[in-house]
Design a protein around this motif. Sequence first.
Motif, mmCIF file in Angstrom:
data_model
loop_
_atom_site.group_PDB
_atom_site.id
_atom_site.type_symbol
_atom_site.label_atom_id
_atom_site.label_comp_id
_atom_site.label_asym_id
_atom_site.label_seq_id
_atom_site.Cartn_x
_atom_site.Cartn_y
_atom_site.Cartn_z
ATOM 1 N N PHE A 127 0.879 -1.170 0.000
ATOM 2 C CA PHE A 127 0.000 0.000 0.000
ATOM 3 C C PHE A 127 0.916 1.220 0.000
ATOM 4 O O PHE A 127 1.514 1.541 1.028
ATOM 5 N N PHE A 128 1.043 1.875 -1.127
ATOM 6 C CA PHE A 128 2.044 2.908 -1.308
ATOM 7 C C PHE A 128 1.399 4.298 -1.313
ATOM 8 O O PHE A 128 0.452 4.537 -2.067
ATOM 9 N N ILE A 129 1.940 5.202 -0.507
ATOM 10 C CA ILE A 129 1.412 6.558 -0.414
ATOM 11 C C ILE A 129 2.495 7.551 -0.824
ATOM 12 O O ILE A 129 3.676 7.361 -0.555
ATOM 13 N N LYS A 130 2.071 8.628 -1.496
ATOM 14 C CA LYS A 130 2.993 9.675 -1.932
ATOM 15 C C LYS A 130 2.293 11.021 -1.837
ATOM 16 O O LYS A 130 1.113 11.142 -2.174
ATOM 17 N N GLY A 131 3.018 12.028 -1.372
ATOM 18 C CA GLY A 131 2.444 13.359 -1.279
ATOM 19 C C GLY A 131 3.256 14.250 -0.361
ATOM 20 O O GLY A 131 4.335 13.862 0.109
ATOM 21 N N PRO A 132 2.764 15.456 -0.061
ATOM 22 C CA PRO A 132 3.499 16.422 0.761
ATOM 23 C C PRO A 132 3.886 15.842 2.118
ATOM 24 O O PRO A 132 3.058 15.266 2.826
ATOM 25 N N GLY A 133 5.161 15.980 2.466
ATOM 26 C CA GLY A 133 5.642 15.545 3.775
ATOM 27 C C GLY A 133 5.957 14.073 3.893
ATOM 28 O O GLY A 133 6.444 13.630 4.931
ATOM 29 N N ILE A 134 5.692 13.270 2.851
ATOM 30 C CA ILE A 134 5.962 11.831 2.913
ATOM 31 C C ILE A 134 7.437 11.575 2.603
ATOM 32 O O ILE A 134 7.934 11.978 1.544
ATOM 33 N N ALA A 135 8.134 10.928 3.517
ATOM 34 C CA ALA A 135 9.513 10.514 3.275
ATOM 35 C C ALA A 135 9.474 9.156 2.579
ATOM 36 O O ALA A 135 9.125 8.144 3.190
ATOM 37 N N GLY A 136 9.794 9.122 1.298
ATOM 38 C CA GLY A 136 9.699 7.892 0.531
ATOM 39 C C GLY A 136 10.679 6.825 0.996
ATOM 40 O O GLY A 136 11.711 7.124 1.603
ATOM 41 N N ASP A 137 10.359 5.569 0.717
ATOM 42 C CA ASP A 137 11.252 4.464 1.064
ATOM 43 C C ASP A 137 12.524 4.538 0.235
ATOM 44 O O ASP A 137 12.499 4.857 -0.963
ATOM 45 N N SER A 138 13.637 4.198 0.857
ATOM 46 C CA SER A 138 14.936 4.285 0.181
ATOM 47 C C SER A 138 15.016 3.355 -1.024
ATOM 48 O O SER A 138 15.753 3.638 -1.975
ATOM 49 N N MET A 139 14.262 2.251 -1.005
ATOM 50 C CA MET A 139 14.337 1.317 -2.126
ATOM 51 C C MET A 139 13.822 1.925 -3.428
ATOM 52 O O MET A 139 14.131 1.432 -4.513
ATOM 53 N N PHE A 140 13.038 3.005 -3.333
ATOM 54 C CA PHE A 140 12.522 3.644 -4.536
ATOM 55 C C PHE A 140 13.387 4.822 -4.999
ATOM 56 O O PHE A 140 13.087 5.438 -6.025
ATOM 57 N N THR A 141 14.436 5.152 -4.259
ATOM 58 C CA THR A 141 15.310 6.261 -4.630
ATOM 59 C C THR A 141 15.963 5.996 -5.987
ATOM 60 O O THR A 141 16.503 4.911 -6.233
ATOM 61 N N GLY A 142 15.885 6.985 -6.851
ATOM 62 C CA GLY A 142 16.467 6.843 -8.177
ATOM 63 C C GLY A 142 15.591 6.125 -9.176
ATOM 64 O O GLY A 142 16.000 5.898 -10.320
ATOM 65 N N THR A 143 14.369 5.748 -8.777
ATOM 66 C CA THR A 143 13.420 5.093 -9.675
ATOM 67 C C THR A 143 12.275 6.067 -9.994
ATOM 68 O O THR A 143 12.149 7.109 -9.350
ATOM 69 N N PRO A 144 11.430 5.748 -10.971
ATOM 70 C CA PRO A 144 10.270 6.604 -11.248
ATOM 71 C C PRO A 144 9.292 6.697 -10.079
ATOM 72 O O PRO A 144 8.397 7.534 -10.096
#
Length: 324
Positions: free
Chosen positions: A170-187
């Motif tokens: 269950f993936f969330i994205k938006g203001p203030g969300i610190a994304g998971d490191s595994m997605f760094t550098g990906t779309p």
Amino acid sequence: FLLLAALCFYNPCKAQLQITHVDSLAYPIDSLVKKLAGYGVSVSNIKSNLKATNRALGAFHSQSATFPISTGLVMSTGYADTVAGSNSFAILSTPIPQTDTVAGLPDGRHMLKTILDFTGTVSASKYPTDVATIRFDLVPIGDSVKFKFIFSSDEYPNFVCSNFNDVFGFFIKGPGIAGDSMFTGTPYEGYRNMAIIPGTNLPVSINTVNSGIPGSSGGASSCIFTPQGISQFVRNDSVNHPLYSTLKMNGLTKVLDAKSPVFPCETYTLLLSISDVTDRIYDSNVFLEQGSLVSGNYCDFRPASANGLNDTVTTCHPGKLMFK
């Protein structure tokens, strides 16, 4: 005599878990997803990679005291409407039409593949197959958002710690969300997986929530055993287990909360996805509770003798402020 016969059959019928797939006009995908939203959350811009006729999504209703969620939406790696019933039958394997899992909204497939690579349970030759994905926007009125879910699978217990590790997120994205490191550098940079084991940062999966014993097709090196993961597991592969006559899956989680901090009144994207891995057999499912997607309200009490007003309170439209 007829009245007595009806009474005898009443309790078994009442205990059943009933699932209706979305090709019924009464249960379109948009309607099902919007019913997830409860207090303080508005939902819009709903999309899916699935056709309405492939049976991977369904509305469920249960009057069974043993099934802890009474109503909501179920997502499956196979036919959602075949999940209910006695677990005394053979392994449930009902593959989604392959064209539905590949064409349209591929984000779920790619993000689940990233999870598999990150957890180290698969090689490059292992990949998501039967993928069911829903994506929508939401606006919360509070500073957090959460919802309740259960993950279940017929891969338990044989494929615990194997490369056949059905996965979801269950993936969330938006203001203030610190994304998971595994997605760094990906779309998908900036997305964070909300479906994690309480007290850990581990994603909920076959290889992280289980009895703590490797299956016959796996080895302990492919698993991450934790007390938290073991405590959230419910066996269902024996007639002695409470859900054996209700659910065809061999194991499931307890009711879990997917939650995240948010900024009030901002727009967030939520992507829900579940998939078979490598093969297209041994179905897995996620049950989402109707009305459990909520955002907290603001409440503050000040005695009449307090001097001054130190807060400014805002809310999304339409809002309500009550003073006594």
